[in-house]
Design an enzyme around this catalytic site. Sequence first.
Site, PDB file in Angstrom:
ATOM      1  N   ASN A  11       0.833  -1.208   0.000  1.00 31.11           N
ATOM      2  CA  ASN A  11       0.000   0.000   0.000  1.00 31.11           C
ATOM      3  C   ASN A  11       0.863   1.251   0.000  1.00 31.11           C
ATOM      4  O   ASN A  11       2.047   1.215   0.342  1.00 31.11           O
ATOM      5  CB  ASN A  11      -0.856   0.074   1.281  1.00 31.11           C
ATOM      6  N   LYS A  40       0.786  -4.454   4.815  1.00 31.89           N
ATOM      7  CA  LYS A  40       1.392  -5.458   5.699  1.00 31.89           C
ATOM      8  C   LYS A  40       2.383  -6.356   4.964  1.00 31.89           C
ATOM      9  O   LYS A  40       3.414  -6.734   5.506  1.00 31.89           O
ATOM     10  CB  LYS A  40       0.293  -6.279   6.370  1.00 31.89           C
ATOM     11  N   ASN A  43       5.567  -4.245   4.175  1.00 30.21           N
ATOM     12  CA  ASN A  43       6.277  -3.974   5.430  1.00 30.21           C
ATOM     13  C   ASN A  43       7.038  -5.216   5.902  1.00 30.21           C
ATOM     14  O   ASN A  43       8.196  -5.130   6.339  1.00 30.21           O
ATOM     15  CB  ASN A  43       5.291  -3.560   6.534  1.00 30.21           C
ATOM     16  N   SER A 212       3.642  -2.896  23.881  1.00 32.44           N
ATOM     17  CA  SER A 212       4.789  -2.477  24.699  1.00 32.44           C
ATOM     18  C   SER A 212       5.188  -3.530  25.728  1.00 32.44           C
ATOM     19  O   SER A 212       6.242  -3.416  26.354  1.00 32.44           O
ATOM     20  CB  SER A 212       4.469  -1.160  25.408  1.00 32.44           C
ATOM     21  N   ASP A 236       4.968   6.084  17.077  1.00 33.06           N
ATOM     22  CA  ASP A 236       4.060   5.582  16.032  1.00 33.06           C
ATOM     23  C   ASP A 236       4.154   4.052  15.990  1.00 33.06           C
ATOM     24  O   ASP A 236       5.203   3.504  15.644  1.00 33.06           O
ATOM     25  CB  ASP A 236       4.463   6.183  14.680  1.00 33.06           C
ATOM     26  N   ASP A 242       4.287  -5.720  11.825  1.00 33.87           N
ATOM     27  CA  ASP A 242       4.888  -6.194  10.569  1.00 33.87           C
ATOM     28  C   ASP A 242       6.400  -6.338  10.710  1.00 33.87           C
ATOM     29  O   ASP A 242       6.996  -7.294  10.186  1.00 33.87           O
ATOM     30  CB  ASP A 242       4.566  -5.218   9.429  1.00 33.87           C
ATOM     31  N   GLY A 277       5.955   6.261  10.667  1.00 34.09           N
ATOM     32  CA  GLY A 277       5.746   5.604   9.382  1.00 34.09           C
ATOM     33  C   GLY A 277       5.939   4.102   9.479  1.00 34.09           C
ATOM     34  O   GLY A 277       6.489   3.596  10.460  1.00 34.09           O
TER      35      GLY A 277
END
Length: 296
Positions: A11, A40, A43, A212, A236, A242, A277
Amino acid sequence: MPAVIVVGSANIDQVFRVERIPAPGETVLSAGLTTNLGGKGQNQAVAAARAGAATTFIGAVGDDSFGATIRAGLATDGIDAALVRTVDAPSGTALIAVDDAGENTIIVEAGANGALRELSSQDADAVASADVLVMQLEIPLETVQAAAGIARAAGTTVVLNAAPIRDLPDDLLASLDVLVVNEHEAAALADARPGAGGIRALAPVVIVTLGSAGAVLYEGDAPEVRVPAPKVTAVDATGAGDTFCGAFAAAIAEGQSHESALRFSVVAASLSVQVRGAVPSIPQRARIDAELAAII
Ligand code: RIB
């Protein structure tokens, strides 16, 4: 060199920075818009390549500027994209909002990814000759099933990241070596199959990523293995799962144990959340190794 093949989506991500994710019916102002490589599949291919695997990507893009950008991105990371097709549909696009806590919401328009409905004999050969096949669920399910079946028959290790979540057909589950899900996906899969023995019964190796908190690995009846994530400041979370999957695939392709690969990929994901990103945030092998060395 260990060989990973990814069959999946690519994408272009349109990422809006927002103070908080808007509620239904609400309008919020964005603090900035960026356009990144994502999807996905892409990535995870980039994560495998940057982690050191010879990586092949099978996917579909449109005959448009986004498609050209995706192809250029794959080439930049040294990913073999000879089997990527150009189809008569716009390239896949994701609309992403990232809030001040680094959390996101994502809407995906599959576009060209939805046209990846058949695998050619060259695709099948590439899947069969790889060490590890990695897939997600942003392409038609029949393609995922077909690739998994080819890999299973050839002895290629099959890793499925069941995202976005949907119920998984029995024949697909039977072809898996490793299933990777987050906590929400794990709960949805377990709910869809009451009495099936829970999430850990769905594949020989099941990994649940915990954000996390790191990740947990279930392998048959062995005691679970929990790996905490290093404490970092996340800006982010897009693409962190991924990054985990691609790094894990590269690690097992080179012969690391599942536990060692889990530590490696938890660290890779923790590095990715510190950068904005999806593709831009995926770390290189040297960075992962340095971080691992620092925490051991
Ligand atoms: O997992 C993150 C990815 O989900 C984004 O890059 C977006 O494209 C969607 O596929």
